[in-house]
Design a protein around this motif. Structure first.
Motif, mmCIF file in Angstrom:
data_model
loop_
_atom_site.group_PDB
_atom_site.id
_atom_site.type_symbol
_atom_site.label_atom_id
_atom_site.label_comp_id
_atom_site.label_asym_id
_atom_site.label_seq_id
_atom_site.Cartn_x
_atom_site.Cartn_y
_atom_site.Cartn_z
ATOM 1 N N TRP A 1 0.835 -1.197 0.000
ATOM 2 C CA TRP A 1 0.000 0.000 0.000
ATOM 3 C C TRP A 1 0.872 1.250 0.000
ATOM 4 O O TRP A 1 0.652 2.186 -0.763
ATOM 5 C CB TRP A 1 -0.931 -0.004 1.218
ATOM 6 N N TRP A 2 1.892 1.255 0.858
ATOM 7 C CA TRP A 2 2.801 2.407 0.904
ATOM 8 C C TRP A 2 3.462 2.590 -0.457
ATOM 9 O O TRP A 2 3.645 3.712 -0.938
ATOM 10 C CB TRP A 2 3.890 2.213 1.967
ATOM 11 N N ALA A 3 3.846 1.486 -1.050
ATOM 12 C CA ALA A 3 4.529 1.553 -2.347
ATOM 13 C C ALA A 3 3.594 2.113 -3.414
ATOM 14 O O ALA A 3 3.969 2.976 -4.206
ATOM 15 C CB ALA A 3 5.039 0.171 -2.745
ATOM 16 N N LYS A 4 2.351 1.639 -3.435
ATOM 17 C CA LYS A 4 1.379 2.128 -4.409
ATOM 18 C C LYS A 4 1.133 3.616 -4.238
ATOM 19 O O LYS A 4 1.067 4.375 -5.203
ATOM 20 C CB LYS A 4 0.050 1.385 -4.257
ATOM 21 N N GLU A 5 0.977 4.017 -2.998
ATOM 22 C CA GLU A 5 0.749 5.429 -2.715
ATOM 23 C C GLU A 5 1.957 6.257 -3.132
ATOM 24 O O GLU A 5 1.827 7.324 -3.730
ATOM 25 C CB GLU A 5 0.511 5.637 -1.203
ATOM 26 N N TYR A 6 3.125 5.726 -2.808
ATOM 27 C CA TYR A 6 4.343 6.458 -3.115
ATOM 28 C C TYR A 6 4.514 6.631 -4.619
ATOM 29 O O TYR A 6 4.764 7.734 -5.110
ATOM 30 C CB TYR A 6 5.559 5.721 -2.523
ATOM 31 N N ILE A 7 4.350 5.543 -5.344
ATOM 32 C CA ILE A 7 4.516 5.623 -6.800
ATOM 33 C C ILE A 7 3.415 6.482 -7.408
ATOM 34 O O ILE A 7 3.648 7.251 -8.338
ATOM 35 C CB ILE A 7 4.528 4.212 -7.425
ATOM 36 N N GLY A 8 2.216 6.352 -6.851
ATOM 37 C CA GLY A 8 1.107 7.142 -7.357
ATOM 38 C C GLY A 8 1.350 8.638 -7.242
ATOM 39 O O GLY A 8 0.839 9.427 -8.031
#
Length: 524
Positions: free
Chosen positions: A364-371
């Motif tokens: 989730w953190w990764a998705k948010e970060y990349i987003g």
RNA sequence: GGUCCCAUCGUCUAGAGGUCAGGACAUCGGAUUCUCAUUCCGGUAACAUGGGUUCGAUUCCCAUUGGGACUGCCA
């Protein structure tokens, strides 16, 4: 306390005369002049060949504490275990820290930073202890110690070299000389006067007031095998002379605090603040039970794993940061801070119970970060990763930066509609493979409606805007009496080989007319 | 065995002597959408157990249970 040794004997026992007096060391490593509240911390890994998550976790606390208090963060290499030393290990640590954006400040004044190079310091302190009877040379052999331990176990006693088991505790100078003449190299042991029936109190920054029995073990200070210090003695000397204010370490050291306090008191030195962190756990897939992360069984325990797989290092920092500074996530969601470095962590709030490493949350953190990344940053990150860790296919995908940029730009224009299916750089390239002819795998299972495809091709014009394009699809659907979505699906699978993709129109625009026509024709 | 630490939704946690025990991830349902992903709305879900202290305890104390660490010339 026992009678101290003479200077000559100390030199013989240590193998050489000590280089410094305590006073000289105090002068050589003067107290730091830093603003009030500045914390001095250090990341002190032993070079075992790789950096694991626990290392990163505690290193992050060290770094963060120093960073937010305008203090100093150092990297100290604990290479006193000559048996286990691995060559490339230090490089791995330094490289990992750099990748996570953790920078250290190893001021020359307080060096050297390799413990193996600080022998003079340890020996000088040991000499002082030998001189004032707080330590003594011990000639116990490995076999003798093994035997003592076996006997203690059999008798139900606590194991260790203490009291009557400390055979050389009261050895006389003459006896020492005898052993020395015999060619034996002694270890230097603490002459403990602690009484386990008494309790000692201390404050752990995280856990609060703790009381433990005093230490009565004559612990080894200097090893006989290589005359290097043990962890305990190095901790005493280094953290004192490096003027460390906050010692962050795993909870496995909790049991030895009594010993450490004893040594600091003995030297009359100020005790550093201790922060004992919990271990990172995971659920064992076989037993279903929670357990500590292991090097062997859990590849994700090795931070190199995250870099190889192309996880955004900042996402890992965010995830770990939220664990060690509860409240960070909420502050970020509220917009109070932009990233972990802006959030002020409270040492007291560092959690003290073991945390489960939650891959889902990391995702989730990764998705948010990349987003939240700009397209150009995303492209740069993906390309950098592919060139360093990728295989030939992945390197090929990033060769044409313009095409890659076009591919990764899809569904990124509307801030409210940013796609969140990118997790790692590796996985990002993997789900976009169909954009490259070399990697495109036509879908042989899907039952295409050839009439629909043919009809679409007849009116297809790459120059159409989205509305025009869509109207043509609707027209095709009406003509054949199928749903709009069915037409879109036929096209989607024809072009990508998949039933799930981002916006179809964007895909066609990025692929270009030739590729679109070619892929559809191939099915007719 | 000995010493020490810990205990709130499945997970990470917030919290106070009186709260509808809050948030996030995960999960479930609905809306939107050409599929997926998004986005929006909503739901399920926790104070380990037993004793005290108290008008009142999930919160303070004790015990039990459970989990963890240490018990090396490894760190």
């Amino acid at each position: 306390m026992r009678t101290g040794l003479s200077q000559d004997l100390i030199a013989r026992v240590l193998g050489a005369a000590p280089k410094y007096t305590i006073a000289e060391l105090e002068e050589k490593f003067p107290p730091r002049t830093l603003p009030d509240g500045a914390m001095v911390t250090r990341f002190a890994p032993s070079p075992t060949g790789f950096m694991h998550l626990g290392n990163l976790y505690s290193g992050l606390i060290d770094y963060k504490l120093a960073q937010q208090s305008n203090g100093v963060f150092m990297l100290r290499i604990e290479d006193t275990d000559t048996k286990r030393e691995i060559k490339e290990a230090v490089g791995i640590v330094i490289d990992s820290l750099a990748k996570f954006g953790i920078t250290y400040n190893n001021d020359e004044t307080y060096g050297p930073y390799y413990q193996s190079q600080r022998k003079d310091i340890y020996h000088s302190v040991a000499a002082e202890l030998l001189r004032n009877g707080r330590a003594y040379p011990c000639f116990l052999s490995q076999e003798e110690m093994d035997e003592i331990r076996e006997n203690q176990k059999a008798a139900g006693f606590a194991t260790g070299i203490y009291g009557e088991f400390a055979r050389y505790r009261d050895i006389t100078p003459d006896e020492i000389i005898e052993h020395l003449d015999n060619g034996e190299v002694p270890s230097i042991r603490l002459y403990s006067t602690g009484d386990p029936n008494k309790r000692i109190f201390f404050k752990d920054t995280v856990r609060g007031s703790i009381s433990v029995p005093e230490n009565n073990e004559d612990i080894v200070l200097i090893k006989s095998t290589d005359r290097l210090p043990t962890y305990h003695f190095a901790h005493l000397c280094d953290d004192h002379f490096m003027r460390v204010t906050h010692v962050v370490r795993g909870e496995e050291y909790f049991g030895t605090v009594a010993l450490h306090i004893q040594m600091f008191n003995m030297m009359g030195w100020k005790l550093p603040n201790y922060i004992h962190t919990a271990t990172l756990d995971k659920i064992d897939e076989e037993t279903g039970k929670q357990r500590k992360m292991s090097k062997r069984k859990d590849p994700e325990n090795n931070v190199a794993f995250f870099m190889q797989e192309g996880w955004p290092t900042d996402a890992l920092i965010e995830y770990l940061g939220n664990i060690l500074a509860p409240g960070y996530e909420e502050a970020k969601l509220k917009g109070a801070v932009k990233n972990f470095w802006e959030y002020e962590m409270k040492p007291k709030k560092i959690p003290m119970s073991g945390g489960l490493f939650d891959m889902k949350k990391l995702e989730w953190w990764a998705k948010e970060y990349i987003g939240a990344m700009s397209v150009s940053d995303l492209v740069k990150s993906v390309a950098t990763w592919a060139n360093e860790y990728g295989d030939e296919k992945q390197k090929m995908q990033v060769a044409d930066i313009d095409y890659l940029t076009a591919v990764l730009s899809i569904e990124r224009d509307n801030p409210k509609r940013i796609r969140k299916d990118f997790i790692t750089w590796k996985q990002t390239l993997a789900i976009e493979e169909f954009f490259w002819d070399e990697l495109f795998v036509p879908n042989a299972e899907y039952k295409y409606n050839a009439d629909v495809l043919r009809a679409f091709l007849e009116t297809f014009d790459i120059a159409d805007n989205k509305d025009t394009w869509w109207n043509k699809i609707v027209a095709v659907a009406e003509k054949f009496g199928v749903k709009n979505g069915d037409v879109a699906m036929d096209l989607r699978v024809a072009l990508s080989g998949r039933t799930n993709t981002p916006d179809l129109y964007s895909i066609m625009q990025v692929m270009g007319a030739d590729r679109v026509v070619k892929r559809i024709k191939a099915l007719l």
